[in-house]
Design an enzyme around this catalytic site. Structure first.
Site, PDB file in Angstrom:
ATOM      1  N   ALA A 134       0.848  -1.189   0.000  1.00  0.00           N
ATOM      2  CA  ALA A 134       0.000   0.000   0.000  1.00  0.00           C
ATOM      3  C   ALA A 134       0.880   1.234   0.000  1.00  0.00           C
ATOM      4  O   ALA A 134       2.013   1.216   0.488  1.00  0.00           O
ATOM      5  CB  ALA A 134      -0.928   0.001   1.218  1.00  0.00           C
ATOM      6  N   ASP A 135       0.336   2.301  -0.534  1.00  0.00           N
ATOM      7  CA  ASP A 135       1.026   3.584  -0.493  1.00  0.00           C
ATOM      8  C   ASP A 135      -0.026   4.658  -0.300  1.00  0.00           C
ATOM      9  O   ASP A 135      -1.080   4.620  -0.943  1.00  0.00           O
ATOM     10  CB  ASP A 135       1.813   3.835  -1.773  1.00  0.00           C
ATOM     11  CG  ASP A 135       2.761   5.015  -1.633  1.00  0.00           C
ATOM     12  OD1 ASP A 135       3.681   4.940  -0.803  1.00  0.00           O
ATOM     13  OD2 ASP A 135       2.569   6.011  -2.346  1.00  0.00           O
ATOM     14  N   THR A 136       0.260   5.601   0.600  1.00  0.00           N
ATOM     15  CA  THR A 136      -0.694   6.655   0.935  1.00  0.00           C
ATOM     16  C   THR A 136      -0.062   8.015   0.680  1.00  0.00           C
ATOM     17  O   THR A 136       1.081   8.261   1.076  1.00  0.00           O
ATOM     18  CB  THR A 136      -1.120   6.562   2.409  1.00  0.00           C
ATOM     19  OG1 THR A 136      -1.723   5.285   2.663  1.00  0.00           O
ATOM     20  CG2 THR A 136      -2.119   7.655   2.764  1.00  0.00           C
ATOM     21  N   ALA A 173      -3.368   3.609  -2.331  1.00  0.00           N
ATOM     22  CA  ALA A 173      -3.406   2.524  -3.311  1.00  0.00           C
ATOM     23  C   ALA A 173      -3.070   1.233  -2.581  1.00  0.00           C
ATOM     24  O   ALA A 173      -2.024   1.137  -1.931  1.00  0.00           O
ATOM     25  CB  ALA A 173      -2.407   2.763  -4.428  1.00  0.00           C
TER      26      ALA A 173
END
Length: 290
Positions: A134-136, A173
């Site tokens: 995940a990437d924020t 994501a």
């Protein structure tokens, strides 16, 4: 102590003394059990498998632990996050970053397995059944991408900007990967979804003047977080007015979509489903079932 057990014939002296003086004794309350595990086919499957989280975020690990996935293996990516921001949208940026992370970690895990297999003294781990990355990022009203603050002054400027512009978007994501059962090229199933939550900051007139922001920065709570704040901590109490969308997305991992994508790549391999990742569900379908 078992509250249903008979009292001992010779109670301790302090109990006997209390009784002689008519002092009531407080009985210990029975231990409350926690909630039963969430029973869903995808979770029941994953609890017995090797699940890798391609992130060092303790918040993401804690969210998966809450689902009962207590043996998640932390395997963060050390690949540089060098996707170029200026030429793509924030949604494309965060999705590409998460995709690069998951492929890098999956390749590293397979390489590690090969090395361990050659070393007879090291037990080879099971094949990963699922990898999650995940990437924020924060997307401002102007489309600018904010990640983690560089230093204290950058942190203060970032939070003041979020306050003064009132509303921003948190984009996470989530990317999931599972090996293919038939080993067909490329050898894995991969799905990605970008979750979008609108966050409204409090204003100076509502109790968020500069000195409150500066005091928050000194707590260091948000120093390692995209946008510089933690909605699940002090930041959620002193900085945030309201949100529209998923709370766990702002924390760092949209859980419902993660489960939906995991179900897709494990239970529905090779099945085209245009509704995966959309906001609409078939009313006749139960989510998270094979």
């Amino acid at each position: 102590m078992d509250p249903t057990a008979p009292e001992p014939e010779n109670p301790p002296a302090y109990i006997a003394a209390a009784r002689r003086h008519g002092i009531p004794l407080r009985q210990s309350a029975p231990i409350k059990r926690g909630p039963m595990p969430l029973q869903l086919p995808i979770l029941d499957h994953l609890r017995t498998k090797r699940v890798i989280l391609a992130s060092a975020s303790p918040r993401r690990k804690a969210l998966l632990n809450q689902l009962g996935l207590n043996d998640v293996e932390i395997f963060p990516s050390d690949k540089p996050e060098d996707v170029e921001k200026g030429k793509i949208t924030p949604e494309e940026y965060v999705a590409e970053t998460a995709r690069r992370k998951i492929l890098h970690v999956y390749e590293q895990a397979l390489r590690q397995q090969e090395e361990d297999e050659q070393n007879k003294n090291v037990e080879r781990p099971a094949d990963p059944a699922l990898v999650i990355s995940a990437d924020t990022v924060i997307a401002t009203r102007s489309g600018r991408i904010l990640e983690k603050p560089r230093d204290e002054q950058d942190h203060i400027r970032m939070l003041k900007h979020l306050r003064d512009t009132r509303v921003h978007r948190v984009l996470t994501a989530v990317c999931v990967l599972a090996p293919k059962d038939n080993a067909a090229h490329p050898g894995y199933e991969l799905e990605t979804h970008v979750e979008d939550t609108e966050v409204y900051f409090a204003q100076a007139r509502d109790g968020l003047p500069d000195d409150v922001i500066e005091a928050y920065v000194k707590t260091r709570e948000g120093a390692d977080k995209a946008g510089g704040y933690a909605i699940q901590g002090i930041g959620g109490m002193v900085l945030i007015d309201k949100i529209e969308g998923s709370v766990d997305n702002v924390i760092g991992l949209p859980i419902r979509k993660t489960l939906q994508l995991a179900e897709k790549v494990i239970f529905k391999q090779g099945i085209e489903d245009d509704d995966i990742g959309s906001d609409e569900e078939d009313d006749d379908e139960e989510p998270y079932h094979d």
